[in-house]
Design a protein around this motif. Structure first.
Motif, PDB file in Angstrom:
ATOM      1  N   UNK A 944       0.849  -1.194   0.000  1.00  0.00           N
ATOM      2  CA  UNK A 944       0.000   0.000   0.000  1.00  0.00           C
ATOM      3  C   UNK A 944       0.888   1.250   0.000  1.00  0.00           C
ATOM      4  N   UNK A 945       0.581   2.195  -0.848  1.00  0.00           N
ATOM      5  CA  UNK A 945       1.346   3.448  -0.899  1.00  0.00           C
ATOM      6  C   UNK A 945       1.181   4.200   0.419  1.00  0.00           C
ATOM      7  N   UNK A 946       2.209   4.968   0.812  1.00  0.00           N
ATOM      8  CA  UNK A 946       2.151   5.652   2.123  1.00  0.00           C
ATOM      9  C   UNK A 946       0.856   6.423   2.342  1.00  0.00           C
ATOM     10  N   UNK A 947       0.355   7.091   1.313  1.00  0.00           N
ATOM     11  CA  UNK A 947      -0.837   7.923   1.496  1.00  0.00           C
ATOM     12  C   UNK A 947      -2.069   7.098   1.864  1.00  0.00           C
ATOM     13  N   UNK A 948      -2.040   5.799   1.609  1.00  0.00           N
ATOM     14  CA  UNK A 948      -3.231   4.981   1.854  1.00  0.00           C
ATOM     15  C   UNK A 948      -3.055   3.999   3.004  1.00  0.00           C
ATOM     16  N   UNK A 949      -1.982   4.185   3.758  1.00  0.00           N
ATOM     17  CA  UNK A 949      -1.762   3.303   4.909  1.00  0.00           C
ATOM     18  C   UNK A 949      -2.587   3.803   6.086  1.00  0.00           C
ATOM     19  N   UNK A 950      -3.027   2.881   6.897  1.00  0.00           N
ATOM     20  CA  UNK A 950      -3.748   3.272   8.108  1.00  0.00           C
ATOM     21  C   UNK A 950      -2.825   3.022   9.294  1.00  0.00           C
ATOM     22  N   UNK A 951      -1.918   3.959   9.524  1.00  0.00           N
ATOM     23  CA  UNK A 951      -0.994   3.787  10.642  1.00  0.00           C
ATOM     24  C   UNK A 951      -1.685   4.188  11.934  1.00  0.00           C
ATOM     25  N   UNK A 952      -1.466   3.418  12.979  1.00  0.00           N
ATOM     26  CA  UNK A 952      -2.149   3.743  14.244  1.00  0.00           C
ATOM     27  C   UNK A 952      -1.789   5.145  14.715  1.00  0.00           C
ATOM     28  N   UNK A 953      -2.792   5.934  15.037  1.00  0.00           N
ATOM     29  CA  UNK A 953      -2.591   7.322  15.509  1.00  0.00           C
ATOM     30  C   UNK A 953      -3.865   7.723  16.239  1.00  0.00           C
ATOM     31  N   UNK A 954      -3.780   8.700  17.112  1.00  0.00           N
ATOM     32  CA  UNK A 954      -5.004   9.126  17.811  1.00  0.00           C
ATOM     33  C   UNK A 954      -6.070   9.545  16.805  1.00  0.00           C
ATOM     34  N   UNK A 955      -7.304   9.175  17.063  1.00  0.00           N
ATOM     35  CA  UNK A 955      -8.387   9.486  16.115  1.00  0.00           C
ATOM     36  C   UNK A 955      -9.668   9.783  16.875  1.00  0.00           C
ATOM     37  N   UNK A 956     -10.481  10.638  16.311  1.00  0.00           N
ATOM     38  CA  UNK A 956     -11.813  10.943  16.865  1.00  0.00           C
ATOM     39  C   UNK A 956     -12.792  10.942  15.706  1.00  0.00           C
ATOM     40  N   UNK A 957     -13.919  10.284  15.883  1.00  0.00           N
ATOM     41  CA  UNK A 957     -14.953  10.357  14.843  1.00  0.00           C
ATOM     42  C   UNK A 957     -16.333  10.240  15.474  1.00  0.00           C
ATOM     43  N   UNK A 958     -17.321  10.797  14.762  1.00  0.00           N
ATOM     44  CA  UNK A 958     -18.681  10.828  15.319  1.00  0.00           C
ATOM     45  C   UNK A 958     -19.693  10.268  14.337  1.00  0.00           C
ATOM     46  N   UNK A 959     -20.712   9.643  14.879  1.00  0.00           N
ATOM     47  CA  UNK A 959     -21.792   9.066  14.077  1.00  0.00           C
ATOM     48  C   UNK A 959     -23.104   9.341  14.792  1.00  0.00           C
TER      49      UNK A 959
END
Ligand code: GAL
Length: 967
Positions: A944-959
């Motif tokens: 996977x190209x770097x731009x499309x990697x899902x590297x673990x990092x803090x994240x916030x999302x709402x639904x």
């Protein structure tokens, strides 16, 4: 080599006629010998019991049965197919083969038709027999041959009788030829292409070579038809009437894959009239570019094996036509005939419908890699006659097809003098076609620099290098289309467009070679390596195509079609109504297309109309303007969709077929008409016995789990989910730094995480649940907080994720999953569709409002794996009925999300080996992902190209969740 049986003889043929051109029809008679033949199978090659001269009388001898010819006996209940990629299925001891050499005796009696003339001679032609045959007619031994995907002919004139001819053919699965045929595919012995008896009148055409060039500077065609014996050539449309061997010049329309102009012609010798189809074109390598008719061409190609899920490499013309039509409809403009010449009728279709073809010789010795390339036949002079025989049989058979623009020496043979001998012969015989060979990095025998699976970065370097005398660059294989993927096509295409020297590539490959089988209870599935009890096999590596075995396009093909579409429309949108239209064809202008626009608000079409686009020349761009946005009373996101369609029927698609499309945003919605209702003051949570109530939502007070929404039960509450059933590309990647991604995931236990609840609190007017998500045996974790707040008629979930520890690899996905009762089996969403999309494979996602039953959201990859995510989703609903009933709506607030729903869990999907291993349960599992890891192409190629990697990092999302009650 004396003293060994003919099937172990490196001399490829005994008693056959010299190779020559193939043509579809002539006025000489012919008899198709296909049909039901008598058949018997030996487990071992009968070395000392020669096939009786009369071919046996099956009525008198035991062990005979019947078989369809053309066909493979292993697909008709005798023995079994076997799949290996590079390893030989026999001990590597060229040219010898094991005693266990399945041998099929084929026998057919036939009478000559009453119209069969008495004069002249006759030829018996075999278009394809794997891997070695010995032939008797009426008791006479005609000889033997090897070279499975090549034609072989015998002169049989004197042997024919009016009635009761007996044709007997002994076919061996293994032969010396096997060492030259180590292609990555099923081993499928048999007489798998036609057997034909051809009447040869006196002075019939024995061979013909059409030379039809085009000079782009003055639009002149040059024609010379060489034929034996000599005769007359007429091309009525051009007013040409000439002798064979003469050169004539006249103005013509050229042949290209985009404009496949053919002229009907006739060759007449004193004994025979043969219809020809002429395509005028000139192919050269010049100034480091491969040019056709003076222009650089860009290959938007695929590698095509001949395959049918029931009949193997026996294909009927309707199936071949289906392939070409599907390719054309998906903007594929080139085919590499990996790794052998196809059925000749396929090339006729390429001439007629328009595809550039690299015709590849039936040659691969890849398995010698496993023995250090010791005794590699292409580097051993004893085999050179066999290599030359293969080169000749291909070139002579296919030399008259305008679609064939290059010859390829073969695939993955390493390097050797035998290849150079082939190249020398081909150059001399047909100077009009450049040569391709990938396997020797010094490219002594190739007019192009060709690579397989080079990463984007490397292609960029090659394209940018300014070496004097550099050859044109092709990716003869790239973007391994195994399972879900490939990812990264868009980025490759940009490189081909930026670097003139990079002239495109050929996706590996066209079709999944899955063989149709049934479970004991009659359910159909596609089988792969290992499903037939092979002692050695390479599993589902044989299923790596853009179409499924039954030729249903996979999402990979839809993506490829979008990435290589020949017209690109771009625009900023919003208040700006200007669009740029770029013609990306190499030859055609846009006069064959009609453009239209639609204007839709939240996926609901409000207005539509035609769009005037000038007939821009190939390579040109122009500006056009959209009309003012229509008046409408709807609230929500507005988008223009511009579509280019065929203005008239073509040979490969009807008028109206979509050729290109683009979307640009409309002006922002006026605030007052926005779709979302204004937020109403949030209600505070209330403890109620063992439950907590918050707006329409009910939670378990102890665990904080959502149990119901507006009376609608959740069988499983929304919880963090990072696991996906690894794709074939996730499983691959031995060459990647860090190794195979899926192996790293499993090592970290991402498929078996535990959720520990640390706190359930009513705070800040909502409910907060804090957890730690981690797998046994590791210190790594994802600290996850779920914050629920009442929000209008619904409830809003905000998820905060904080990775703990030093994560060595990307995550598969990051989102929540929950379960609903099975009755919520209908989905509707506003977002990308109608098919699936992943971060590096979502160019084809069309923003719209889509509906589908949950069952139809699944992509049936031959080996089950992650699939079905819809990208860029603004909201999604799961309902009881397609058009209403109770349901739940989830809205990204404000983020867009990836939406998937299925009737089994990711763990069940991961455990399944075949589609029939998956059975719907009583839960609809819904995934709402904030992010997905890309797909890449690491099953054989870059990750996977770097731009499309899902590297673990803090994240916030709402639904936001709301219950729906629609009548
Ligand atoms: C290439 C080969 C193909 C196929 C592919 C992987 O190396 O030329 O035949 O094996 O890899 O699917």
């Amino acid at each position: 080599m004396s003293g060994i049986p003919y099937f172990e003889d490196v001399t490829p043929a005994h008693g056959t006629l010299p190779p020559r051109a193939w043509w579809r029809t002539s006025d000489a008679g012919s008899l198709d010998l296909g049909g039901t033949w008598a058949f018997r199978l030996h487990d071992r090659a009968p070395r000392d019991a020669p096939f009786r001269r009369d071919g046996f009388d099956p009525r008198a001898a035991p062990g005979w049965t019947t078989l369809r010819v053309p066909g493979h006996w292993v697909l008709q209940g005798h023995g079994a197919p076997a799949y290996t990629n590079t390893r030989y299925p026999v001990p590597v001891d060229p040219p010898r083969v094991p005693d266990e050499n399945p041998t099929g005796d084929h026998r057919r009696e036939f009478d000559l038709p009453a119209t069969w003339p008495d004069h002249g001679s006759a030829v018996l032609r075999f278009d394809g027999v794997e891997s070695c045959a010995r032939v008797w007619l009426n008791g006479t031994d005609l000889g033997s041959f090897q070279g499975s995907r090549l034609p072989h002919e015998f002169d049989v004139g004197k042997l024919l009788r009016r009635r009761g001819n007996v044709l007997a053919v002994r076919v061996h699965q293994w032969s010396a030829g096997t060492y030259l045929e180590d292609q990555d595919m099923w081993w499928l012995p048999g007489i798998f292409r036609e057997v034909t008896l051809l009447h040869r009148p006196p002075a019939a055409v024995s061979d013909v070579f059409v030379h039809a060039g085009y000079d782009h500077r003055d639009g002149t065609g040059t024609l010379r038809v060489d034929a034996a014996p000599g005769g007359r050539v007429s091309v009525p449309e051009l007013g040409v009437e000439t002798a064979t061997g003469e050169t004539v010049r006249m103005p013509v329309e050229p042949w290209t894959a985009e404009t496949p102009r053919l002229y009907d012609a006739t060759l007449r010798t004193p004994g025979e009239t043969v219809p020809l189809r002429l395509g005028f074109r000139t192919v050269v390598v010049e100034d480091g570019l491969l040019r056709v008719n003076g222009r650089r061409v860009l290959f938007r190609g695929v590698n095509r094996h001949e395959f049918h899920p029931v009949t193997g490499r026996t294909l009927d013309v309707a199936t071949m036509r289906r392939d070409v039509e599907l390719m054309k409809r998906h903007h594929v403009n080139a085919v590499r005939t990996s790794h052998y010449p196809p059925h000749p009728a396929f090339l006729d279709l390429c001439d007629e419908l328009g595809l550039w073809v690299i015709d590849e010789c039936d040659l691969e010795t890849h398995g010698f890699r496993h023995v250090g390339w010791r005794n590699n036949p292409v580097d051993d002079p004893r085999w050179t006659p066999a290599l030359l025989d293969r080169a000749r049989r291909m070139v002579e058979r296919d030399k008259n097809h305008p679609s064939v623009v290059m010859w390829s020496l073969g695939n993955e043979c390493g390097g050797g003098a035998g290849l150079s001998a082939m190249a020398r012969w081909m150059r001399e015989r047909d100077p009009g076609r450049p040569l391709h060979y990938e396997g020797d990095p010094a490219y002594p025998d190739s007019d192009v620099h060709s690579r397989m699976y080079a990463a984007h970065e490397e292609v960029d370097e090659i394209g940018g290098a300014e070496e004097p005398g550099a050859k044109p660059f092709l990716l003869c294989e790239y973007a391994h289309a195994m399972g879900n993927g490939p990812g990264g096509l868009t980025e490759y295409q940009r490189l081909f467009e930026v670097h003139p020297r990079c002239q495109g590539g050929f996706v590996w490959e066209w079709i999944d070679h899955g063989l149709l089988r049934r479970t004991a209870d009659g359910r159909e599935y596609f089988a792969y390596g290992g499903d037939f009890g092979e002692e050695m096999h390479d599993g589902n590596f044989v299923c790596d195509g853009l179409v499924f075995p039954d030729r249903t396009p996979s999402p990979g093909l839809t993506e490829y079609a979008k990435v290589v579409e020949p017209v690109r429309v771009t625009g900023r949108g919003g208040e700006d109504r200007e669009l740029t239209v770029a013609n990306l064809y190499d030859f055609a202008d846009l006069s064959h297309l009609a453009f239209d626009w639609t204007y839709a608000v939240e996926g609901v079409e409000v207005a539509a109309g035609p769009l005037d686009v000038p007939p821009l020349r190939a390579g040109a761009s122009g500006r056009v303007r959209l009309p003012p946005p229509p008046d409408h009373a709807l609230g929500g996101e507005a988008w223009w969709t511009v579509t280019a369609r065929l203005a008239a029927d073509t040979a490969w698609a009807p008028r109206g077929h979509r050729v290109a499309w683009a979307q640009v945003p409309g002006p922002p919605a006026p605030a007052a008409t926005a779709a979302e209702p204004a937020p109403v003051p949030a209600g505070a949570p209330r403890r109620d016995g063992t439950s907590v109530r918050l707006g329409p939502a009910v939670f378990d007070a102890r665990t904080g789990a959502l149990t119901a929404l507006g009376g609608l039960p959740f069988t499983d509450p929304p919880r963090l989910d990072v696991w996906r059933a690894p794709t074939d590309n996730d499983e691959g990647g031995a060459r990647q730094p860090g190794g195979r991604t899926a192996a790293q995931w499993r090592q970290l236990g991402l498929h078996r995480v535990h959720h520990r609840t640390d706190a359930v609190r009513l705070e800040d007017g909502g409910l907060t649940v804090r957890t730690r998500v981690a797998a046994a045996g590791t210190g790594l974790a994802l600290r996850t907080a779920y914050r629920w707040a009442a929000d209008g008629a619904g409830v809003r979930l905000t998820v905060t994720v904080d990775p703990e520890g030093d994560w060595p690899c990307p995550l598969p996905r990051l989102g929540v999953r929950f379960g609903l009762p099975a009755r919520f089996g209908h989905a509707e969403w506003f977002g990308g569709g109608p098919g699936e999309g992943y971060p590096d494979a979502c160019a084809a996602a069309l923003l719209g409002r889509w509906r589908a039953p949950v069952d139809a959201l699944q992509t049936p990859y031959v080996r089950p794996q992650e699939n079905g995510a819809r990208p860029g989703v603004r909201w999604a609903e799961l309902r009881e009925r397609p058009d209403g009933g109770t349901g739940v709506r989830i809205t990204g607030a404000p983020e867009r999300f990836w939406f998937s729903a299925r009737r089994w869990t990711s763990e069940q999907l991961d455990a399944a080996a075949h589609t029939t291993d998956l059975t719907p349960g009583d839960t609809v599992w819904v995934h709402l992902d904030h992010a997905q890891h890309g797909l890449g192409s690491a099953s054989c190629g870059p990750g996977v190209l770097p731009a499309h990697r899902l590297d673990p990092a803090p994240a916030v999302f709402s639904l936001r969740f709301t219950a729906q009650f629609v009548e």
